[in-house]
Design an enzyme around this catalytic site. Structure first.
Site, PDB file in Angstrom:
ATOM      1  N   LYS A 147     -10.422 -54.441   7.799  1.00  0.00           N
ATOM      2  CA  LYS A 147     -10.800 -55.374   6.481  1.00  0.00           C
ATOM      3  C   LYS A 147      -9.241 -55.757   5.989  1.00  0.00           C
ATOM      4  CE  LYS A 147     -13.824 -53.983   4.299  1.00  0.00           C
ATOM      5  NZ  LYS A 147     -15.236 -54.026   3.549  1.00  0.00           N
TER       6      LYS A 147
ATOM      7  N   LYS B 281       2.564 -43.409   6.677  1.00  0.00           N
ATOM      8  CA  LYS B 281       2.156 -43.651   5.458  1.00  0.00           C
ATOM      9  C   LYS B 281       3.321 -43.803   4.409  1.00  0.00           C
ATOM     10  CE  LYS B 281      -2.222 -44.049   5.254  1.00  0.00           C
ATOM     11  NZ  LYS B 281      -3.119 -45.002   4.583  1.00  0.00           N
TER      12      LYS B 281
ATOM     13  N   LYS C 186      -5.949 -54.212  15.621  1.00  0.00           N
ATOM     14  CA  LYS C 186      -7.168 -53.435  15.603  1.00  0.00           C
ATOM     15  C   LYS C 186      -8.141 -54.295  14.341  1.00  0.00           C
ATOM     16  CE  LYS C 186      -8.439 -49.023  13.847  1.00  0.00           C
ATOM     17  NZ  LYS C 186      -7.982 -47.474  13.691  1.00  0.00           N
TER      18      LYS C 186
END
Ligand code: TRP
Length: 325
Positions: free
Chosen positions: A196, A113, A193
């Site tokens: 969205k 992150k 993967k």
């Protein structure tokens, strides 16, 4: 007799896709019969990566519609939104006092992150696994179905739990992660993967026609440039997806592909038909639920009420054991 309590959660990403369905949701539905399940839409967790919250309520709504449509059952399980039971934030603060910062800085998802959002490395982001631990132990859940990427968080949850029990007195059972049978579902681009953000997904709520259109765009075996080239089903993403939706004729399809008797467009149509068959009843149920927003509000407020009863009880025990009361 149920086998114990399960907790799992997902960030409010809005409409769910077949990757969510195969990877997690289908399993959550099955677990409802054997365990007391609590499934949570973790909106506070979402805030660790979200500066623009304009779509948050809509995403929560779309997500719960999908959850109910695929068979999560508010009578069997507790379905709720994380922030509706604010006790979790209180427990998070208490657990943060006994969690060494060094443990949190080591977490692989935190390091990722930091790379992904270098301008938003906020305090909450470091504490992400502490909040996740709070989710689980507030309800004294012992089993946590998660994807592989969440296993480091689970390990940390166990360490925090152990530390708490050692420092004070035994309070929380150590939670255990269980993985679903389905491996990572690859997106229609065949690269990443299904997600969205990558735009390589098939949403459960698409219409039958939209599903066909979306599958037509999918990446297949790159070696099959012409219809007459022999195919390699093991390298083809369409073929992988067929496994989940069309298990009966799968070996025959593989043979025909290898001998170039069927083309990729044929395969895509077979897959689209199979997916549509599975999703048709789900879409019908979803449309019905979407017409009844009052019912959705009731489901979530009832879920939060039931969760809060457990949460309050645990929190009193925690405070007693920490000598806060
Ligand atoms: N971190 C999880 C994810 O991104 C979501 C989550 C939050 C969760 N709290 C949880 C999962 C508790 C299991 C248990 O997928």
């Amino acid at each position: 007799m149920k086998r114990g309590r399960i907790f799992s959660g997902a960030r409010p990403t809005g409409r769910q896709h077949i990757g969510n369905y195969l990877g997690a949701l289908q399993n959550w539905v099955k677990l409802q019969d054997d365990y007391n399940c609590i499934y949570c839409i973790v909106d506070i967790h979402a805030l660790t990566s979200l500066e623009d919250t304009r779509n948050l309520q809509n995403n929560i709504h779309e997500m719960i519609l999908d959850w109910l449509a695929i068979g999560l059952d508010s009578k069997k399980s507790i379905l709720f939104v994380q922030s509706h039971v604010p006790e979790v934030m209180e427990l998070h603060t208490l657990l943060s006092m006994i969690t060494p910062l060094s443990w949190l800085l080591r977490v692989p998802t935190f390091k990722e992150k930091v790379k992904l959002q270098p301008d938003n490395v906020n305090y909450g982001l470091v504490g992400y696994p502490v909040l996740m631990t709070s989710d689980i132990v507030l309800y004294k859940a012992t089993v946590v179905p998660v994807g592989e990427d969440q296993l480091p968080h689970l390990e940390l949850a166990r360490e925090i739990t152990r530390r708490f029990n050692n420092l004070f007195s035994y309070t929380f059972p150590e939670p255990e992660g269980i993985l679903t049978h389905y491996p990572l579902v690859v997106g229609l681009d065949g690269k990443e993967k299904m997600s969205k953000q990558a735009g390589n997904d098939i949403e459960l709520a698409l219409s039958a026609e939209e599903t066909i259109e979306k599958i037509k765009t999918a990446y297949t075996d790159p070696a099959r440039r012409y219809r007459t080239d022999p195919g390699h089903p093991e390298k083809c993403n369409i073929y992988k997806l067929m496994f989940y939706f069309n298990s009966t004729s799968i070996s025959a399809i593989a043979e025909e592909c290898k001998e170039a008797k069927i083309g990729c467009v044929d395969c895509k149509m077979i897959l689209a038909t199979a997916i549509n068959k599975v999703l048709e009843p789900i879409r019908e149920k979803r449309a019905e639920l979407a017409n009844n927003p009052k019912y959705i509000t009731e489901v979530l407020s009832d879920g939060a009420d039931r969760a809060r009863v457990i949460a309050r009880e645990t929190l009193i025990e925690v405070k007693k054991n920490m000598k806060l009361i």
